[in-house]
Design an enzyme around this catalytic site. Structure first.
Site, PDB file in Angstrom:
ATOM      1  N   SER A 149       0.823  -1.221   0.000  1.00  0.00           N
ATOM      2  CA  SER A 149       0.000   0.000   0.000  1.00  0.00           C
ATOM      3  C   SER A 149       0.851   1.262   0.000  1.00  0.00           C
ATOM      4  O   SER A 149       1.933   1.297   0.591  1.00  0.00           O
ATOM      5  CB  SER A 149      -0.864  -0.033   1.257  1.00  0.00           C
ATOM      6  OG  SER A 149      -1.325   1.260   1.562  1.00  0.00           O
ATOM      7  N   GLU A 187       0.251   3.584   1.795  1.00  0.00           N
ATOM      8  CA  GLU A 187       0.358   3.982   3.209  1.00  0.00           C
ATOM      9  C   GLU A 187       1.773   3.715   3.746  1.00  0.00           C
ATOM     10  O   GLU A 187       2.170   4.282   4.760  1.00  0.00           O
ATOM     11  CB  GLU A 187      -0.649   3.214   4.064  1.00  0.00           C
ATOM     12  CG  GLU A 187      -2.023   3.817   4.095  1.00  0.00           C
ATOM     13  CD  GLU A 187      -2.089   5.149   4.839  1.00  0.00           C
ATOM     14  OE1 GLU A 187      -1.720   5.180   6.017  1.00  0.00           O
ATOM     15  OE2 GLU A 187      -2.491   6.144   4.233  1.00  0.00           O
ATOM     16  N   TYR A 242      -1.418   0.109  10.584  1.00  0.00           N
ATOM     17  CA  TYR A 242      -1.733  -0.503   9.292  1.00  0.00           C
ATOM     18  C   TYR A 242      -0.532  -0.364   8.336  1.00  0.00           C
ATOM     19  O   TYR A 242      -0.105  -1.341   7.711  1.00  0.00           O
ATOM     20  CB  TYR A 242      -2.969   0.168   8.675  1.00  0.00           C
ATOM     21  CG  TYR A 242      -3.189  -0.214   7.243  1.00  0.00           C
ATOM     22  CD1 TYR A 242      -3.785  -1.412   6.903  1.00  0.00           C
ATOM     23  CD2 TYR A 242      -2.761   0.630   6.206  1.00  0.00           C
ATOM     24  CE1 TYR A 242      -3.961  -1.773   5.571  1.00  0.00           C
ATOM     25  CE2 TYR A 242      -2.935   0.273   4.880  1.00  0.00           C
ATOM     26  CZ  TYR A 242      -3.536  -0.924   4.565  1.00  0.00           C
ATOM     27  OH  TYR A 242      -3.699  -1.288   3.251  1.00  0.00           O
TER      28      TYR A 242
HETATM   29  O1  G4F Z   1     -10.540   6.725   2.894  1.00  0.00           O
HETATM   30  P1  G4F Z   1      -9.507   6.663   3.935  1.00  0.00           P
HETATM   31  O2  G4F Z   1      -9.910   6.006   5.219  1.00  0.00           O
HETATM   32  O3  G4F Z   1      -8.264   5.952   3.249  1.00  0.00           O
HETATM   33  P2  G4F Z   1      -6.699   5.912   3.612  1.00  0.00           P
HETATM   34  O4  G4F Z   1      -6.455   6.134   5.041  1.00  0.00           O
HETATM   35  O5  G4F Z   1      -6.001   6.817   2.652  1.00  0.00           O
HETATM   36  O6  G4F Z   1      -6.341   4.383   3.270  1.00  0.00           O
HETATM   37  C1  G4F Z   1      -6.843   3.722   2.133  1.00  0.00           C
HETATM   38  O7  G4F Z   1      -5.891   3.770   1.099  1.00  0.00           O
HETATM   39  C2  G4F Z   1      -4.679   3.059   1.357  1.00  0.00           C
HETATM   40  C3  G4F Z   1      -3.788   3.208   0.131  1.00  0.00           C
HETATM   41  O8  G4F Z   1      -3.037   4.383   0.285  1.00  0.00           O
HETATM   42  C4  G4F Z   1      -4.976   1.607   1.666  1.00  0.00           C
HETATM   43  F1  G4F Z   1      -3.835   0.944   1.893  1.00  0.00           F
HETATM   44  C5  G4F Z   1      -5.897   1.532   2.852  1.00  0.00           C
HETATM   45  O9  G4F Z   1      -6.237   0.171   3.132  1.00  0.00           O
HETATM   46  C6  G4F Z   1      -7.166   2.300   2.529  1.00  0.00           C
HETATM   47  O10 G4F Z   1      -7.810   1.647   1.464  1.00  0.00           O
HETATM   48  O11 G4F Z   1      -8.984   8.121   4.293  1.00  0.00           O
HETATM   49  C7  G4F Z   1      -8.508   9.026   3.314  1.00  0.00           C
HETATM   50  C8  G4F Z   1      -8.262  10.382   3.915  1.00  0.00           C
HETATM   51  C9  G4F Z   1      -7.431  10.362   5.208  1.00  0.00           C
HETATM   52  O12 G4F Z   1      -6.498  11.406   5.175  1.00  0.00           O
HETATM   53  C10 G4F Z   1      -8.428  10.637   6.327  1.00  0.00           C
HETATM   54  O13 G4F Z   1      -7.886  11.285   7.473  1.00  0.00           O
HETATM   55  O14 G4F Z   1      -9.509  10.956   4.305  1.00  0.00           O
HETATM   56  C11 G4F Z   1      -9.386  11.550   5.591  1.00  0.00           C
HETATM   57  N1  G4F Z   1     -10.726  11.623   6.193  1.00  0.00           N
HETATM   58  C12 G4F Z   1     -11.365  12.779   6.524  1.00  0.00           C
HETATM   59  N2  G4F Z   1     -12.546  12.504   7.076  1.00  0.00           N
HETATM   60  C13 G4F Z   1     -11.523  10.593   6.518  1.00  0.00           C
HETATM   61  C14 G4F Z   1     -12.683  11.155   7.080  1.00  0.00           C
HETATM   62  N3  G4F Z   1     -11.375   9.246   6.380  1.00  0.00           N
HETATM   63  C15 G4F Z   1     -12.398   8.442   6.777  1.00  0.00           C
HETATM   64  N4  G4F Z   1     -12.263   7.109   6.602  1.00  0.00           N
HETATM   65  N5  G4F Z   1     -13.541   8.956   7.347  1.00  0.00           N
HETATM   66  C16 G4F Z   1     -13.740  10.307   7.514  1.00  0.00           C
HETATM   67  O15 G4F Z   1     -14.765  10.740   8.027  1.00  0.00           O
END
Ligand code: G4F
Length: 328
Positions: free
Chosen positions: A131, A133, A155
């Site tokens: 990833s 990440e 993670y």
């Molecule tokens: O959608 P996210 O939870 O994805 P994140 O953390 O980028 O990880 C995903 O992508 C990775 C590949 O780079 C994978 F390996 C991993 O398994 C997953 O699929 O969050 C994206 C962004 C973050 O910066 C988070 O802080 O969105 C921001 N965010 C803002 N508000 C939020 C929220 N994320 C989530 N989940 N929920 C919110 O309410």
């Protein structure tokens, strides 16, 4: 007599990527096997929603990433030509809340599968879902296969360990083992805990008068967002080469969560400022601020490139949520 079908084993077949990959490989005439963890507490039909249309075309086996014995049994019996290891606790935010199970499942699960392949089916080609990440607090922009890792979550740490295990099994035991370093990839099948689906679903609900507000955390963070349907093809291409290697898969473009929000709301003629609220509780203890892929190697060696543009992706997710909510 027909040609003997190639066999493939997918962990995480019920997930976004697993379900698209299974469909892709069925079309390529593979005999598809998938591992499912049976959890008595969960409603099976709900958990299998992404693969319900292909259930009669695939073989489901009961096993758990936490049990080496259960994985050995399946790998020894099937002796798959290709193994795609996609299963993981993949929600970054949850990995802070339960570090122990994230590290245990993600690291041991990868180790068990590699070890089982080495001892019982060493000719199986292996794909590990690494990833972006792993780049975390990025050392260089854009990120490619040579960029140092600096994970910012349990993670991310578990994925670095899986990546290194995969590399070590390739070098020490000569397994055909590859890692795909995939940047964020989304689709209408994305889980609701990830930000893109949380947004597209909320926008559809707000448009239909079913919801009034949308609470989000850090909307300034930037990601390289691609389409999961483009990315499963890259996984398969990696295992079709003469020799195994690691590849970065992304779009080379970066957009903030706020950009996603703006496009999603404006697609249904709404002003996001009226509906989006920031909840500091949704911020992460350590954030990944910016990711952007340099996928030159994949382009050159796999002849792969992303097809879907960011705006198309956002619109397709909102449209699909609108459609499914109207069907209810
Ligand atoms: O959608 P996210 O939870 O994805 P994140 O953390 O980028 O990880 C995903 O992508 C990775 C590949 O780079 C994978 F390996 C991993 O398994 C997953 O699929 O969050 C994206 C962004 C973050 O910066 C988070 O802080 O969105 C921001 N965010 C803002 N508000 C939020 C929220 N994320 C989530 N989940 N929920 C919110 O309410």
């Amino acid at each position: 007599m027909g040609k003997i079908k190639k066999k493939v084993l997918i962990t995480g077949i019920t997930g976004q990527d697993g379900s698209y990959l299974a469909e892709f490989l069925i079309k390529k005439n593979y005999e598809v096997h998938g591992i499912v963890r049976r959890v008595a507490l969960e409603d099976e039909s709900h958990r299998l929603w992404r693969i319900k249309n292909i259930l009669n075309k695939i073989n489901i086996h009961s096993a758990s990433l936490e049990s080496y014995a259960s994985l050995v049994k399946i790998i020894q019996r099937i002796k798959p030509n290709e193994v795609y290891h996609l299963a993981a606790q993949s929600y970054v935010s949850y990995s802070f809340e339960d570090e122990f199970s994230t590290l245990n499942t993600n690291i041991n699960g990868t180790h068990y599968i590699l070890s089982a392949i080495k001892d019982f089916s060493p000719r199986s080609k292996f794909y590990f879902a690494a990833s972006s990440e792993m780049f975390g607090k990025v050392r260089k922009t854009p990120q490619n296969e040579l960029t140092p890792f600096y994970p910012r979550s349990p993670y991310g740490i578990s994925k670095v360990a899986g990546f290194e295990l995969t590399r070590n099994y390739r070098e020490a035991y000569k397994l055909y083992a590859c890692s795909g370093i995939l940047f964020n990839h989304e689709s209408p099948r994305r889980g609701f805990e990830f930000v893109t689906r949380k947004i597209s679903y909320a926008v559809a609900r707000i448009k239909l008068g079913l919801q009034k507000e949308l609470y989000l955390g850090n909307i300034e963070s930037k990601r390289d967002w691609g389409d999961a349907r483009d990315y499963v093809k890259a996984m398969w291409l990696m295992l079709q080469k003469k020799s195994p290697d690691d590849y970065v898969i992304g779009t080379g473009k970066t957009f903030s969560v706020k950009d996603f929000v703006k496009i999603a709301f404006s697609h249904v003629n709404l002003d996001y400022k009226k509906y989006v609220r920031i909840n500091k509780k949704l911020y992460r203890p350590a954030e990944v601020d910016l990711l952007v892929a340099d996928y030159t190697k994949a382009k050159k060696k796999l002849n792969w490139k992303p097809k879907t543009k960011f705006k198309e992706l956002v619109v397709s997710m909102v449209e699909e949520d609108l459609r499914s909510l109207k069907d209810i």
